[in-house]
Design an enzyme around this catalytic site. Structure first.
Site, PDB file in Angstrom:
ATOM      1  N   LYS A 199       0.886  -1.249   0.061  1.00 56.95           N
ATOM      2  CA  LYS A 199       0.111  -0.060  -0.099  1.00 56.95           C
ATOM      3  C   LYS A 199       0.848   0.990   0.056  1.00 56.95           C
ATOM      4  O   LYS A 199       1.558   1.652   0.920  1.00 56.95           O
ATOM      5  CB  LYS A 199      -1.054   0.007   1.287  1.00 56.95           C
ATOM      6  N   THR A 254       6.035   7.201  14.135  1.00 51.01           N
ATOM      7  CA  THR A 254       6.066   6.562  15.137  1.00 51.01           C
ATOM      8  C   THR A 254       4.620   6.325  15.802  1.00 51.01           C
ATOM      9  O   THR A 254       4.195   5.365  16.103  1.00 51.01           O
ATOM     10  CB  THR A 254       6.920   6.929  16.287  1.00 51.01           C
ATOM     11  N   GLU A 255       3.707   7.439  15.611  1.00 56.96           N
ATOM     12  CA  GLU A 255       2.446   7.612  15.998  1.00 56.96           C
ATOM     13  C   GLU A 255       1.438   6.158  15.308  1.00 56.96           C
ATOM     14  O   GLU A 255       0.720   5.528  15.877  1.00 56.96           O
ATOM     15  CB  GLU A 255       1.760   8.574  15.692  1.00 56.96           C
ATOM     16  N   GLY A 257       3.045   3.831  13.707  1.00 52.11           N
ATOM     17  CA  GLY A 257       3.621   2.643  14.105  1.00 52.11           C
ATOM     18  C   GLY A 257       2.910   1.818  15.327  1.00 52.11           C
ATOM     19  O   GLY A 257       2.872   0.533  15.396  1.00 52.11           O
ATOM     20  N   GLU A 274       9.682   0.781  10.777  1.00 52.83           N
ATOM     21  CA  GLU A 274      10.738   1.719  10.429  1.00 52.83           C
ATOM     22  C   GLU A 274      10.030   3.248  10.673  1.00 52.83           C
ATOM     23  O   GLU A 274       9.422   3.626   9.758  1.00 52.83           O
ATOM     24  CB  GLU A 274      11.439   1.833   8.832  1.00 52.83           C
ATOM     25  N   CYS A 308      13.327  10.479   7.301  1.00 52.44           N
ATOM     26  CA  CYS A 308      13.208  10.119   8.809  1.00 52.44           C
ATOM     27  C   CYS A 308      14.737   9.950   9.667  1.00 52.44           C
ATOM     28  O   CYS A 308      14.461  10.306  10.591  1.00 52.44           O
ATOM     29  CB  CYS A 308      12.671   8.593   9.011  1.00 52.44           C
ATOM     30  N   GLU A 405       9.854  15.144  16.340  1.00 49.21           N
ATOM     31  CA  GLU A 405      10.107  15.260  14.725  1.00 49.21           C
ATOM     32  C   GLU A 405       9.178  16.200  13.781  1.00 49.21           C
ATOM     33  O   GLU A 405       8.195  15.818  13.950  1.00 49.21           O
ATOM     34  CB  GLU A 405       9.966  13.516  14.210  1.00 49.21           C
TER      35      GLU A 405
END
Ligand code: ADP
Length: 501
Positions: A199, A254-255, A257, A274, A308, A405
């Protein structure tokens, strides 16, 4: 496709490609979504709709997972030798290289990055990745294992391990390097014999879909690679939660993730992630300062700061601080921000309005918290998504702009006094993706590399990527690794076979 083409033909081919709504690739066929819905992708340099794309959701994901399952269990792929798989993957790399201009142009139109960068970095790195992974396909070996447990005096055992594919893999990728992230994900999964539902990000689905055409041209059997474009909350979430998906591999925030991890609990599918970063880039006073300055500027400003692993926290040994920060600010001022299609552009637009708002919000928060912009600090113009390359000073380590970030061309710069202080401050975020070190003192470089909690440490360089070099995060920057030999561990599982002889 498949042969070299002239610049005029390229334009024609790209415009043909985006003229009609693009379909999704399921079971070797280009199909509309079950709902019939499409969604737009935008050209971030103009803010205009670039193309319409079939909008995959749960129903399409279900069909794609079935196709991938069938291809994995019973299709020609499951019977193919590793060397045959290797040849197909190698061919895909070659086809990509032959079509570099078309892919680069499409990437620039969809993502905004300068065409020269897409042409010199994104597309060739993706082609290299496929060829590197092609080489691994027939080298994934198990071991023979001497056992020490004869239960009866005469019993002997022959034991060995097989490295087998994990199965049906969902791969969810971001918009910052759309084609390259597709390659990082597909290459090792294919080398190991898995089948895939990819996706792409909703902001940048086009090059993954064009890659789908090459995948079919290369001769991969139907259902081995399925490409379902759509939104994260629908198509992405359906993949992450799907009971018949054996693994989800995700690259993004990260959120999200963390949402993926939760979604994966239903069938305990394997998960690799990642995620984000807030990478320290450390300049010691004994560094070659000219190259440290140029390298530190490119560490943060490359790809509009939308990487990233961007070197977004610049630590400079105190006596060199003014010189380095002024140098990086001077480099920032020289950057030509504009449409990625213009030859002299060195920084394109951010990918979307949402991303622009996020970056501007962080700049404002930084100033409100007491930071000062040595250069930059604002968006450019009223329309579309350009921002100024920005260097913030007078920061404190607990500020939001230092901890969170931003994912834009904004670096925070701060002085340090001792290597010990540096290591503890550099490690003081939830992230641990990458780090840079600039010094001529090799001992200091390697001692600092050992002290930094990061998955990649670049010494006297930054943003060096290679298909052979593992990449991934410590701490909340992720689980597992991309590329290198390491990633293949994560697309195979070990079967121990034990025989009484
Ligand atoms: P960004 O916030 O920078 O756009 P994301 O982490 O949101 O990055 O997006 C990375 C990828 O994750 C995209 O393909 C996006 O569609 C997908 N995604 C977003 N939300 C979800 C979700 N809840 N479940 C699965 N995938 C998601």
């Amino acid at each position: 496709m498949g042969t070299a083409i002239s610049p005029n033909q390229i334009d024609a081919r790209v415009s043909d490609f985006i003229e009609k709504p693009r379909k999704m690739l399921i079971d070797g066929k280009w199909v509309n979504s079950v709902s019939g819905k499409t969604f737009p992708t935008y050209n971030p340099a103009t803010g205009e709709v670039l193309a319409q794309i079939a909008e995959g959701d749960k129903q399409d994901v279900d069909i794609a997972v079935k196709a991938a399952r069938k291809a994995f269990e019973s299709g020609p792929w499951s019977k193919m030798s590793a060397t045959q798989r290797s040849k197909l993957i190698w061919k895909l790399g070659d086809l990509l290289e032959q079509n570099v201009e078309q892919f680069a142009l499409l990437e620039t139109l969809d993502n905004g990055k300068p065409l020269a960068v897409a042409r010199a970095a994104d597309v060739p790195l993706a082609a290299d990745l496929f060829r590197y992974m092609a080489g691994w396909a027939n080298k994934l070996e198990g071991t023979t294992i001497p056992l020490s447990v004869p239960y009866t005096p005469k019993a002997k055992y022959l034991a060995y391990t097989l490295r087998e594919p994990v199965g049906v893999i969902a791969q969810i990728i971001p918009w910052n390097f759309p084609l390259l992230m597709a390659a990082w994900k597909l290459g090792p999964a294919l080398a190991a014999g898995n089948t895939i539902i990819l996706k792409p990000a909703e902001q940048t689905p086009l090059t993954a879909l064009l890659l789908g055409e090459l995948i079919m041209e290369a001769g991969f059997p139907d259902g081995v690679v399925n490409i379902v474009p759509g939104y994260g909350e629908t198509a992405g979430a359906a993949l992450a939660a799907h009971d018949d998906v054996d693994k989800v591999a995700f690259t993004g925030s990260t959120e999200v993730g963390k949402l993926i991890v939760h979604a994966a609990t239903g069938n305990l599918k394997k998960v690799t992630l990642e995620l984000g970063g807030k990478s320290p880039n450390v300049v010691f006073k004994d560094a070659d300062l000219d190259s440290a300055i140029a390298g530190s500027a490119s560490a943060i400003f490359f790809n509009q700061g939308q990487t990233c692993c961007a070197g977004s926290r610049l630590f400079v040994e105190r006596s060199a601080f003014d010189q380095v920060v002024e140098g990086v600010s001077a480099q920032a001022k020289k950057i030509k921000v504009g449409s990625g299609l213009e030859a002299d552009t060195t920084m394109g637009p951010l990918v979307s309005d949402e991303q622009l708002r996020r970056v501007v919000k962080y700049m404002d928060i930084g100033m409100a918290e007491g930071a000062r912009a040595m250069t930059g600090g604002k968006k450019i113009g009223e329309k579309v998504y350009f921002v100024e390359p920005t260097v913030l000073v007078d920061t404190k380590d607990d500020m939001k702009v230092v901890q969170e970030e931003i994912f834009g061309p904004v670096v925070v710069a701060t002085p340090f006094d001792t290597p010990e202080e540096l290591a503890s401050r550099a490690n003081n975020t939830v992230y641990g993706l990458a780090a840079g070190i600039w010094t001529k003192d090799l001992s200091k470089a390697h001692r600092t590399a050992a002290a930094l909690r990061a998955g990649t440490v670049w010494i006297n360089c930054f943003n060096i990527f290679d298909a052979a070099l593992p990449f991934g995060g410590y701490k909340q920057s992720g689980w597992g690794r991309e590329m290198g030999k390491d990633v293949l561990e994560l697309y195979t599982q070990t079967k121990a076979v034990c025989t009484r002889i």
